[in-house]
Design an enzyme around this catalytic site. Structure first.
Site, PDB file in Angstrom:
ATOM      1  N   LYS A  13       0.833  -1.210   0.000  1.00 35.26           N
ATOM      2  CA  LYS A  13       0.000   0.000   0.000  1.00 35.26           C
ATOM      3  C   LYS A  13       0.866   1.258   0.000  1.00 35.26           C
ATOM      4  CE  LYS A  13      -1.895  -1.019   3.956  1.00 35.26           C
ATOM      5  NZ  LYS A  13      -1.169  -2.292   4.213  1.00 35.26           N
ATOM      6  N   ARG A  88      -9.060   1.593   8.916  1.00 29.48           N
ATOM      7  CA  ARG A  88      -8.673   0.207   9.198  1.00 29.48           C
ATOM      8  C   ARG A  88      -9.781  -0.545   9.918  1.00 29.48           C
ATOM      9  NH1 ARG A  88      -2.932   0.873   9.264  1.00 29.48           N
ATOM     10  NH2 ARG A  88      -1.806  -1.085   9.196  1.00 29.48           N
ATOM     11  N   ARG A 127      11.639  -5.891   4.593  1.00 28.81           N
ATOM     12  CA  ARG A 127      11.332  -4.458   4.528  1.00 28.81           C
ATOM     13  C   ARG A 127      12.308  -3.686   5.411  1.00 28.81           C
ATOM     14  NH1 ARG A 127       5.385  -1.963   5.309  1.00 28.81           N
ATOM     15  NH2 ARG A 127       5.365  -3.090   7.293  1.00 28.81           N
ATOM     16  N   ARG A 160      11.541  -2.564  11.208  1.00 23.11           N
ATOM     17  CA  ARG A 160      10.540  -2.170  12.211  1.00 23.11           C
ATOM     18  C   ARG A 160      10.320  -3.306  13.203  1.00 23.11           C
ATOM     19  NH1 ARG A 160       5.613  -0.023   8.559  1.00 23.11           N
ATOM     20  NH2 ARG A 160       4.499  -1.113  10.210  1.00 23.11           N
ATOM     21  N   ARG A 171      -0.544  -9.221  13.257  1.00 26.71           N
ATOM     22  CA  ARG A 171      -1.082  -8.142  12.431  1.00 26.71           C
ATOM     23  C   ARG A 171      -1.968  -8.683  11.315  1.00 26.71           C
ATOM     24  NH1 ARG A 171       4.075  -5.211  10.700  1.00 26.71           N
ATOM     25  NH2 ARG A 171       2.690  -3.782   9.614  1.00 26.71           N
TER      26      ARG A 171
END
Ligand code: ADP
Ligand code: ADP
Ligand code: ZN
Length: 214
Positions: A13, A88, A127, A160, A171
């Site tokens: 996204k 969300r 990531r 992260r 998540r």
């Protein structure tokens, strides 16, 4: 052009939202980036959000709804924006719709970037994020020029805390329970557009541009 990006954590996204924002000259509004910047700066909002984020849970609606409502009323949002990571939950989407309705506006497209759960955990471990400017990299698919350093601002890149495999699993289940219902919500409004997020970044972007019109 007012857009909402939907999709699981790690679906791409943010990557696509940045490209859309650049191409169409509209702001990219990422609630995750806003929270991370607040944590970095030690603000009260950051302190309250951090405990939820670290666990992979959603931050309570009341901490995020007013923040976005204020943001979309700013002058740079007049021609539109791309919302990334918001809404969300159904109550967040309903609050956003109420704010937009008051302004005589609506969401034009909700772009749902589809990536199966199996691909997500792998993607997230690669990531790397820049908390200073919000840039995102991937060690294989989108490496920075210099390892561990942001191309845009020169700051150190991080993995992260919430991108570690155990938290990513939490998540993902939070996504399926609380965020996935938004697909039906925007489907019902007639503005949902599905995109295959497993293609390369450029191919995904081309598919989105076809939807938005060049
Ligand atoms: P990703 O891009 O990987 O999906 P984000 O950067 O959007 O992750 O969000 C990171 C975390 O910030 C979320 O797991 C959640 O704790 C919090 N967060 C971000 N946006 C929202 C929101 N709209 N509502 C509740 N929590 C949010
Ligand atoms: P989200 O905002 O949905 O959490 P990101 O845009 O941050 O997702 O992407 C998650 C990770 O996957 C990042 O490291 C990014 O560079 C990488 N990525 C994004 N899109 C693709 C793609 N189409 N193919 C492979 N990797 C991708
Ligand atoms: Zn940076």
């Amino acid at each position: 052009m007012r857009l909402v990006m939907l999709g699981a954590p790690g679906a791409g996204k943010g990557t696509q939202a940045k490209k859309i924002a650049d191409k169409y000259g509209i702001p990219h509004i990422s609630t995750g980036d806003i929270f991370r910047a607040n944590i970095k700066n030690g603000t009260e909002l950051g302190k309250r959000a951090k405990a939820y984020m670290d666990q992979g849970a959603l931050v309570p609606d009341e901490l995020v709804v007013d923040l976005v409502a204020d943001r979309v009323k700013q002058a740079d949002c007049e021609k539109g924006y791309v919302l990334d990571g918001f809404p969300r939950t159904i109550p967040q989407a309903e609050s956003l719709d109420a704010v937009l309705k008051d302004m005589g506006q609506k969401i034009d497209h909700a772009i749902n970037v589809e990536v199966p759960d199996e691909n997500i955990v792998k993607r997230m471990s690669g990531r790397r994020a820049c908390v200073s400017c919000g840039a995102t990299y991937h060690i294989e698919h989108a490496p920075s020029k210099k390892e561990g350093i942001c191309d845009r601002c020169g700051e150190a890149l991080i993995l992260r805390d919430d991108d570690r495999a155990e938290t990513v699993k939490t998540r993902l289940s939070v996504y399926h329970e609380q965020t996935q219902p938004l697909i039906e919500y925007y489907g019902g409004q007639g503005c949902l557009e599905d995109v295959d997020g497993t293609m390369d970044m450029e191919e995904v972007f081309a598919a989105i541009c076809r939807i938005l019109g060049e």
